[in-house]
Design a protein around this motif. Structure first.
Motif, PDB file in Angstrom:
ATOM      1  N   ARG A 368      50.639 -34.840 -29.974  1.00 35.12           N
ATOM      2  CA  ARG A 368      51.652 -35.730 -29.418  1.00 35.12           C
ATOM      3  C   ARG A 368      51.936 -35.408 -27.946  1.00 35.12           C
ATOM      4  N   THR A 369      51.256 -34.376 -27.421  1.00 33.87           N
ATOM      5  CA  THR A 369      51.541 -33.955 -26.047  1.00 33.87           C
ATOM      6  C   THR A 369      50.543 -34.584 -25.092  1.00 33.87           C
ATOM      7  N   CYS A 370      51.044 -35.333 -24.127  1.00 34.46           N
ATOM      8  CA  CYS A 370      50.164 -36.054 -23.197  1.00 34.46           C
ATOM      9  C   CYS A 370      49.792 -35.156 -22.024  1.00 34.46           C
ATOM     10  N   TYR A 371      50.783 -34.506 -21.427  1.00 28.84           N
ATOM     11  CA  TYR A 371      50.463 -33.636 -20.293  1.00 28.84           C
ATOM     12  C   TYR A 371      51.470 -32.502 -20.155  1.00 28.84           C
ATOM     13  N   VAL A 372      51.000 -31.450 -19.486  1.00 24.21           N
ATOM     14  CA  VAL A 372      51.852 -30.302 -19.176  1.00 24.21           C
ATOM     15  C   VAL A 372      51.730 -30.120 -17.680  1.00 24.21           C
ATOM     16  N   GLN A 373      52.846 -30.091 -16.958  1.00 28.57           N
ATOM     17  CA  GLN A 373      52.673 -30.010 -15.515  1.00 28.57           C
ATOM     18  C   GLN A 373      53.362 -28.789 -14.906  1.00 28.57           C
ATOM     19  N   PHE A 374      52.770 -28.373 -13.797  1.00 28.98           N
ATOM     20  CA  PHE A 374      53.236 -27.195 -13.065  1.00 28.98           C
ATOM     21  C   PHE A 374      53.510 -27.658 -11.640  1.00 28.98           C
ATOM     22  N   PRO A 375      54.665 -28.270 -11.406  1.00 27.89           N
ATOM     23  CA  PRO A 375      54.896 -28.876 -10.089  1.00 27.89           C
ATOM     24  C   PRO A 375      54.969 -27.838  -8.982  1.00 27.89           C
ATOM     25  N   LEU A 376      54.557 -28.276  -7.793  1.00 22.81           N
ATOM     26  CA  LEU A 376      54.649 -27.410  -6.621  1.00 22.81           C
ATOM     27  C   LEU A 376      56.116 -27.227  -6.280  1.00 22.81           C
ATOM     28  N   ARG A 377      56.552 -25.989  -6.152  1.00 28.24           N
ATOM     29  CA  ARG A 377      57.954 -25.743  -5.799  1.00 28.24           C
ATOM     30  C   ARG A 377      58.031 -25.159  -4.404  1.00 28.24           C
ATOM     31  N   MET A 378      58.885 -25.702  -3.595  1.00 28.24           N
ATOM     32  CA  MET A 378      59.083 -25.165  -2.246  1.00 28.24           C
ATOM     33  C   MET A 378      60.212 -24.149  -2.279  1.00 28.24           C
ATOM     34  N   GLY A 379      60.048 -23.075  -1.541  1.00 23.92           N
ATOM     35  CA  GLY A 379      61.140 -22.116  -1.393  1.00 23.92           C
ATOM     36  C   GLY A 379      61.446 -21.328  -2.652  1.00 23.92           C
ATOM     37  N   VAL A 380      60.439 -21.149  -3.521  1.00 23.90           N
ATOM     38  CA  VAL A 380      60.663 -20.373  -4.737  1.00 23.90           C
ATOM     39  C   VAL A 380      59.839 -19.101  -4.661  1.00 23.90           C
TER      40      VAL A 380
END
Ligand SMILES: O=c1ccn([C@@H]2O[C@H](COP(=O)(O)OP(=O)(O)O[C@H]3O[C@H](CO)[C@@H](O)[C@H](O)[C@H]3O)[C@@H](O)[C@H]2O)c(=O)[nH]1
Ligand SMILES: [Mn+2]
Length: 452
Positions: A368-380
């Motif tokens: 049931r899982t379409c995608y898993v994302q690892f967004p780019l984080r600024m200042g982390v």
């Protein structure tokens, strides 16, 4: 592709096609269910419970606002503006709309969700690495004229060195600039990967993009580094500096385009000399039979792709490039999952693909899982702390986690590991996946996947 194209048979993703004979042999899952049957397989990830105190205050604030809102509307209805009934009605309608929008925005915020993965269970369920799903990493680049080739090289190196079985990982780079400089830079990076990948694996270094890794520095004394590591790291750093010098030389050379266009090392003209009108180019940089790293281990595949360009056609920049990469990867390696990255979005955590698999290959929720994302984080920072509060933190730490508690977060454009089946809407056709010869090797030998 021609008549030599690999035969197409239904895909056999381990997550999509659970085989009862191949249940994990883990001792943790050896218990019996209520009726004496086998216990359902363990989940590869868990939701982390949120301390109730974290939400109570917010819940109280929402309840108070609701009360005030109800009192406000009661007042509005009880005191109509007799002199201007239409104005009163319009104001009431607008206020009702705003109140409804606010109320709807509160619903997801009542169930923010954090998750943890169980990499040990993933390893035991899928026989360590043997049955992990194959992943095609799609990197989009717009050409060295617009972007420094060193950034794309670092992204590629961080992908090749990711902690994932080499034969289940392929990296495709799309070059929308049809740029010989980027092609040569990637060719050079592929050579460097033969030393870089075993170095990263042996010493478990992080992050695995050389620019980020060497920028960080190491305190050999505090970290009690072994002398062999110190020696190897120095040699690796020197090799990387040399790679950078070579790339700078290439970039300097590329500034002056020859009148007759670029010529490749074998004397043939570069097909991308006219960047707006050129045929498709696909070149296997790593993945030929016998391609190995410096220690004799298999390397992930690396392919350079520059899609066909014709004047008068809308090419849809990154979106068009991703579509082209999706089609090319389907024919060559057809990974069950694809991860898309911008040219300058390095993989900062080498375990990221395994983390994604904990969700995508979960025996129960994986389908049931379409995608898993690892967004780019600024200042982390690396440890998750923030160097400066940005608007990003509200979006990622509150908005996205809250959406995860209901239907799932929205797609943010890159760093996203997607189930190919979910993209297509049906089972993707597949070449053979698990055993035997790797598809890209077959294609390149048949003359369809290699050569520009
Ligand atoms: O014709 C083109 C133009 C761009 N790109 C690539 O697309 C990506 C994003 O383009 P960029 O110019 O770097 O845009 P940014 O504003 O930096 O990117 C942000 O915004 C984009 C949407 O505008 C998202 O797709 C990105 O993930 C996000 O990082 C890069 O890898 C480019 O190389 C192409 O492949 N072909
Ligand atoms: Mn960018």
């Amino acid at each position: 592709m021609d008549e030599h194209s690999p035969e197409i048979v239904p895909v056999n993703s381990p997550a999509l096609d659970p085989d009862p004979d191949q249940e994990p042999q883990s001792s943790e899952s050896g218990e019996e269910g209520d009726r004496g049957g086998p216990r359902p397989p363990e989940s590869l990830s868990d939701k982390l419970p949120l301390p109730p105190a974290d939400l109570n205050l917010y819940g109280a604030a929402v309840a108070l606002r609701l009360l005030l809102l109800a009192a406000f509307f009661r007042y509005r209805v009880a005191h109509p503006a007799r002199g201007a009934p239409w104005l009163w009605l319009a104001a009431l309608a607008c206020e009702l709309c705003l109140a409804l929008a606010w109320l709807l925005a509160q619903l997801p915020k009542l169930s923010p969700t954090s998750r943890e993965t169980h990499l040990d269970r993933l390893a035991s369920r899928y026989d360590k690495d043997a049955r992990l799903g194959s992943v095609d990493v799609l990197v989009t680049a717009a050409g060295a004229g617009a972007e420094p080739p060193l950034a794309a090289a670092n992204t590629v190196l961080s992908v090749l060195a990711a902690d994932y079985p080499a034969r289940r990982l392929a990296c495709y780079v799309s070059d929308d600039g049809a740029d010989l400089l980027l092609f040569e830079a990637l060719f050079d990076a592929a050579g460097f990967a033969r030393r870089w990948v075993p170095f990263c694996r042996r010493h478990a270094v992080e992050p695995r993009a050389p620019e980020l890794y060497f920028a960080r520095g190491v305190d050999y004394l505090r970290d009690k580094a072994a002398p062999s590591f110190v020696k190897e790291r120095r040699a690796m750093k020197r090799a990387y500096e040399e790679l950078k010098v070579r790339m700078n030389c290439l970039a300097a050379k590329a500034r002056k385009v020859p009148e007759d266009g670029w010529v490749m090392s074998d004397g043939t003209p570069w097909p991308g000399n006219n960047t707006r009108d050129h045929p498709a180019m696909i070149q296997v940089l790593l993945g030929h039979p016998g391609d190995q790293d410096a220690e004799g281990n298999e390397l992930p595949r690396l392919l350079y792709v520059s899609r066909e360009k014709k004047p008068g056609f809308q090419h849809h920049t990154k979106a068009g490039a991703l579509n082209a990469l999706l089609r090319v990867s389907a024919l060559l390696t057809n990974g069950s999952y694809v991860l898309n990255l911008d040219h300058d979005h390095c993989v900062a955590n080498s375990g990221v693909l395994r983390e994604a698999m904990c969700f995508l290959m979960d025996p129960e929720s994986g389908n049931r899982t379409c995608y898993v994302q690892f967004p780019l984080r600024m200042g982390v920072n690396d440890d998750g702390g923030e160097t400066r509060a940005t608007r990003d933190s509200v979006f990622f730490d509150i908005g996205m986690k809250c959406l995860d508690g209901i239907q799932g977060p929205v797609y943010v454009g890159s760093g996203c590991c997607i189930n190919r089946k979910a993209l297509y809407g049906f089972d993707p056709a597949s070449t053979e996946d698990d055993d035997g010869e790797a598809p890209v090797q077959r294609s390149s030998r048949a003359g369809g996947g290699s050569g520009s």
